[in-house]
Design a protein around this motif. Structure first.
Motif, PDB file in Angstrom:
ATOM      1  N   PHE A 425       0.806  -1.226   0.000  1.00 22.01           N
ATOM      2  CA  PHE A 425       0.000   0.000   0.000  1.00 22.01           C
ATOM      3  C   PHE A 425       0.836   1.272   0.000  1.00 22.01           C
ATOM      4  O   PHE A 425       0.295   2.355  -0.031  1.00 22.01           O
ATOM      5  N   HIS A 426       2.153   1.141   0.047  1.00 21.08           N
ATOM      6  CA  HIS A 426       2.932   2.363   0.001  1.00 21.08           C
ATOM      7  C   HIS A 426       3.062   2.795  -1.455  1.00 21.08           C
ATOM      8  O   HIS A 426       3.216   1.991  -2.332  1.00 21.08           O
ATOM      9  N   THR A 427       2.985   4.060  -1.692  1.00 24.03           N
ATOM     10  CA  THR A 427       3.204   4.527  -3.053  1.00 24.03           C
ATOM     11  C   THR A 427       3.938   5.856  -3.044  1.00 24.03           C
ATOM     12  O   THR A 427       3.681   6.719  -2.229  1.00 24.03           O
ATOM     13  N   THR A 428       4.902   5.973  -3.974  1.00 23.98           N
ATOM     14  CA  THR A 428       5.642   7.233  -4.058  1.00 23.98           C
ATOM     15  C   THR A 428       4.767   8.280  -4.724  1.00 23.98           C
ATOM     16  O   THR A 428       5.082   9.442  -4.711  1.00 23.98           O
ATOM     17  N   LYS A 429       3.700   7.807  -5.335  1.00 27.65           N
ATOM     18  CA  LYS A 429       2.851   8.761  -6.041  1.00 27.65           C
ATOM     19  C   LYS A 429       1.851   9.379  -5.088  1.00 27.65           C
ATOM     20  O   LYS A 429       0.816   9.870  -5.483  1.00 27.65           O
ATOM     21  N   GLY A 430       2.199   9.304  -3.816  1.00 31.02           N
ATOM     22  CA  GLY A 430       1.346   9.903  -2.802  1.00 31.02           C
ATOM     23  C   GLY A 430      -0.023   9.278  -2.831  1.00 31.02           C
ATOM     24  O   GLY A 430      -0.148   8.079  -2.920  1.00 31.02           O
ATOM     25  N   LEU A 431      -1.020  10.112  -2.812  1.00 31.49           N
ATOM     26  CA  LEU A 431      -2.364   9.577  -2.691  1.00 31.49           C
ATOM     27  C   LEU A 431      -3.040   9.516  -4.055  1.00 31.49           C
ATOM     28  O   LEU A 431      -4.178   9.173  -4.188  1.00 31.49           O
TER      29      LEU A 431
ATOM     30  N   ASN B  63      -4.832  16.332   2.121  1.00 33.49           N
ATOM     31  CA  ASN B  63      -3.562  15.744   1.668  1.00 33.49           C
ATOM     32  C   ASN B  63      -3.434  15.870   0.158  1.00 33.49           C
ATOM     33  O   ASN B  63      -4.168  15.234  -0.577  1.00 33.49           O
ATOM     34  N   MET B  64      -2.511  16.661  -0.277  1.00 30.31           N
ATOM     35  CA  MET B  64      -2.321  16.876  -1.718  1.00 30.31           C
ATOM     36  C   MET B  64      -0.973  17.554  -1.941  1.00 30.31           C
ATOM     37  O   MET B  64      -0.225  17.756  -1.000  1.00 30.31           O
ATOM     38  N   PRO B  65      -0.642  17.929  -3.182  1.00 32.93           N
ATOM     39  CA  PRO B  65       0.664  18.556  -3.398  1.00 32.93           C
ATOM     40  C   PRO B  65       0.761  19.920  -2.698  1.00 32.93           C
ATOM     41  O   PRO B  65      -0.167  20.711  -2.751  1.00 32.93           O
ATOM     42  N   ASP B  66       1.861  20.144  -2.028  1.00 31.84           N
ATOM     43  CA  ASP B  66       2.081  21.406  -1.323  1.00 31.84           C
ATOM     44  C   ASP B  66       2.554  22.488  -2.316  1.00 31.84           C
ATOM     45  O   ASP B  66       2.498  22.284  -3.525  1.00 31.84           O
ATOM     46  N   PHE B  67       3.054  23.590  -1.805  1.00 27.38           N
ATOM     47  CA  PHE B  67       3.444  24.680  -2.700  1.00 27.38           C
ATOM     48  C   PHE B  67       4.606  24.299  -3.630  1.00 27.38           C
ATOM     49  O   PHE B  67       4.785  24.867  -4.682  1.00 27.38           O
ATOM     50  N   GLU B  68       5.391  23.298  -3.196  1.00 24.62           N
ATOM     51  CA  GLU B  68       6.501  22.856  -4.052  1.00 24.62           C
ATOM     52  C   GLU B  68       6.051  21.753  -5.011  1.00 24.62           C
ATOM     53  O   GLU B  68       6.864  21.207  -5.752  1.00 24.62           O
TER      54      GLU B  68
END
Lengths: 603, 141
Positions: A425-431, B63-68
């Motif tokens: 369940f870990h992903t580098t692509k975040g969520l 939870n999503m991409p921050d300013f960077e």
């Protein structure tokens, strides 16, 4: 002898004895400090001490946590084993030499056990005549005691205490070190457990979030489509209400009118919606109620379904039964690449030498791994203007593994994320993107066949995933009885031709290889014909026809690397004796040949 | 509510989800714009102010991409803080920010409210979202 001489002899004897004892102490010290595991240290110590000093028995007691008892943790020989089994322990400060030594941090000597009051008669050590108990202490704190026993009376003198205590002190340090080390190991193991648990908890949390994000829109999309369809049906029914009969009476419109009545009955809210949309400007109306909008919602649902199915596949994948067999990993890799739905501007560079040895793996599972890695590489190059994947296969330095690199020039992986890649369940692509199941599934599948997978990457500089697959050992022991018979082998793939020929010949069969022009003089002269279903330079089915014409199709086994249901059925209907899936192992080939020959002989 | 057209900015990096929310809000009569991360969202807010058509409400994913542009937990709160700062610096009318996330947890909601969020809802609860948006915009039917 004059008294001076006698005195000198005694002094010399004492000096020699002391020197011997010190030498023994040094020997013991040297040997025990090398042992770092406390469970290994204690039993070895008693042996080392008995051997160095020529004692009848030695035992090590360790004081328990409550400091109530000195518990025997190691004892020489059979007596030691029996006492440990009986959980032999003596009260600290109790009426025993060990009890006294541990309570007072002082050595105790019993020169003649028969006359000693503070002596614990021990039935498993009947020959003990004298005994010494030495405290094991670190900085004044007693951690245990050492007992040494001799079969001789008065074997120990007060002077011996000094050298033996020196040895005991070294032993105490060694025990203390080993115990501390064990505590450290335990603490470390606990830390690793905690960290692992934290990592799993984080990954699971991400997964919950991810699954939520993917499945949440489904409900809204379904609700919208339902409402849109109902609204459209009612709107059309309303629109044709005043139309001429020739239009109204068209069956499809009659049906819509009828259905609109049902919709309005079941869902009165639709009236409000229609009233509202009638007030909307055309552009807004188009945005709200159009086929495009419905299609978009269907697309959202389909997308979610695909992703949810992918999770299922990723979870089930490693749990599927694996059928490892000799496999040309290069072929599987090539196959995965050609089936890969790549971006048009993406370049895939292949470096897969033909002569790689076969690996022991399940081709289907390997295909899953390769496809996963290619997909990951693809996704990592989302914003890369010149996306390129390099796929390279090569033999490891020791020749025992086939290595495969999949390298991309994408966004790379940050160092602190490299270790977490393999967590489910870990992903580098975040969520966003997929659930991160792919890599953990890959690792599990490879684990099962003794393979490995690792990664090297730098953020912003792409990543290389390296797989290690064990080379198939052709010297496997095969327990099939040797047979006899003349076999014609039609397979123009060199590696397989060699493998099958060697296997069959070494088990007693005579093997003939088909000529380069695929001509065969007399099919009927063979006991069995093996034909590969996919020849490189000839039509395999044409050969089967020739064999059938020669009247020996029943003596033929077809070998197929793609034994699908249709093909198997066709070949069987054509009359071949059987279909053998390729790649085959020595055992499966020999079994197949034996069974085929048995059946042919019976008929 | 037909008299005023409320402008809402939706910020979320999950394509299908944001599209679905956008459609839902659009059908409710709102004028909706979307952004996939903090930087893009802040740019849109800025532009809207410059065009004198500012947003009335921002709905941000937690939870999503921050300013960077880096995927990050609680990145939504960074945007929230930046918006509060921006409103204050430029002496603008208050811009309510509603935070949403997949986490149905008291602590998460608390954290968001403490950070200055006008409200918090759990993703996928469409009715709850609509009620909270109306409340934040003081819309009474």
């Amino acid at each position: 002898m004059d008294p001076a001489q006698t005195e000198a002899n005694i002094t010399l004897e004492k000096a020699l004895r002391r020197a011997n004892l010190l030498a023994a102490a040094a020997e013991v010290g040297q040997n025990i400090t090398r042992i770092l595991d406390v469970e290994e240290l204690l039993p070895k110590t008693v042996d080392i001490i008995c051997d160095a000093y020529n004692f009848y028995y030695a035992g090590v007691f360790i004081v328990d946590e409550a400091r109530e008892f000195a518990v025997l943790r190691a004892g020489r020989g059979e007596p030691g084993r029996i006492m440990i089994e009986n959980n032999h322990k003596l009260a600290v400060g109790g009426n025993s030499m060990i009890g006294a030594a541990t309570a007072l941090n002082e050595a105790r000597i019993s020169l003649d056990v028969d006359t000693e009051k503070v002596w614990y008669p021990n039935p498993v050590l009947p020959e003990t005549r004298s005994e010494m108990a030495l405290p094991l202490a670190i900085g004044g704190r007693v951690i245990g005691a050492l007992t040494v026993q001799s079969t001789q009376e008065a074997a120990f003198s007060d002077e011996d205490i000094v050298s033996l205590q020196a040895m005991a002190n070294q032993l105490a340090i060694a025990i203390s070190n080993a115990m501390q080390r064990r505590q450290l190991d335990q603490a470390n193991a606990e830390l690793v457990r905690t960290k692992t648990f934290e990592a799993i908890a984080t990954a699971t949390g991400d997964a919950i979030h991810w699954i939520g994000n993917k499945s949440e829109p489904i409900g809204s999309s379904v609700a919208r489509i339902r409402s849109d369809v109902q609204t459209l049906v009612c709107a059309v029914a309303d629109a044709i209400a005043d139309a001429p009969d020739e239009i109204k009476n068209k069956p499809i419109l009659q049906l819509l009118s009828k259905e609109s009545v049902v919709v309005r009955e079941k869902n009165p809210e639709v009236e409000n919606v229609i009233r509202r949309i009638n007030k909307l400007k055309p552009d807004r109306l188009a945005k709200m109620l159009s086929l495009t909008s419905i299609m978009e919602d269907l697309h959202i649902i389909a997308d979610a379904a695909v992703l949810i199915l992918k999770i299922k596949e990723d979870l089930i994948g490693p749990a599927r039964e694996q059928a490892p067999r000799p496999t040309m990993a290069g072929d599987v890799l090539q196959d995965a690449v050609s089936n890969f739905d790549k971006r048009k501007d993406m370049e895939i560079v292949l470096d897969i030498p033909m002569e790689l040895p076969m690996v022991l793996a399940d081709p289907l599972q390997l295909n899953r791994i390769f496809s996963n890695l290619l997909k990951n590489a693809y996704e990592a190059m989302d914003e890369q203007p010149n996306p390129q994947i390099k796929v390279r296969a090569y033999l490891s330095d020791n020749g025992k593994s086939v290595m495969m690199d999949v390298t991309d020039n994408g966004c790379g992986i940050a160092t602190d994320r490299l270790d977490k890649l393999w967590i489910i369940f870990h992903t580098t692509k975040g969520l966003k993107g997929h659930a991160g199941l792919g890599l953990s599934a890959c690792r599990l599948i490879l684990d099962q066949i003794g393979g490995q997978i690792s990664v090297t990457s730098q953020e912003g500089q792409g990543a290389t995933f390296t797989m290690t697959l064990p080379v198939y050992d052709f010297s496997e022991t095969v327990t099939v009885e040797p047979g006899t018979g003349k076999i014609l082998l039609v397979d123009d793939y060199d590696i397989w031709q060699q493998f099958a020929t060697d296997t069959l010949q070494s088990n007693g069969y005579t093997v003939a290889i088909c000529e380069e022009d695929y001509s065969v003089d007399n099919y009927a002269s063979y006991d069995l014909i093996i034909v590969d279903d996919l020849l490189l330079k000839a039509d395999s089915f044409e050969m089967l026809k020739q064999i059938k014409d020669a009247g020996v199709i029943g003596k033929t086994v077809a070998v197929s690397s793609n034994p699908r249901v249709e093909r198997t059925k066709d070949r069987k209907l054509f009359g071949v004796q059987n279909l053998l899936p390729k790649p085959y192992t020595q055992a499966s080939l020999l079994n197949e040949v034996k069974n085929a020959l048995d059946l042919i002989n019976q008929s | 509510m037909d008299d005023i057209e409320y402008k809402i900015l939706l910020v979320d990096d999950e394509e299908n989800l944001i599209r679905s929310m956008e459609k839902t809000l659009f059908r409710e009569g709102f004028d909706v714009e979307t952004a996939g991360g903090n930087a893009e969202a802040f740019e849109l807010i800025n532009e809207a102010v410059a065009d004198e058509a500012p947003f009335h409400l921002v709905v941000v994913d937690l939870n999503m991409p921050d300013f960077e542009g880096k995927e990050k937990r609680y990145a939504g709160l960074e945007l929230l803080a930046r918006i509060k700062e921006y409103v204050k610096e430029n002496d603008l009318a208050d811009l309510p920010v509603i935070v949403n996330s997949a986490w149905d947890e008291v602590e998460t909601a608390k954290k968001c409210i403490d950070a200055g969020a006008t409200d918090y809802f759990v993703k996928g609860r469409t009715n709850e979202m609509l009620i909270k948006i109306r409340k934040a915009l003081h819309i009474t039917d």
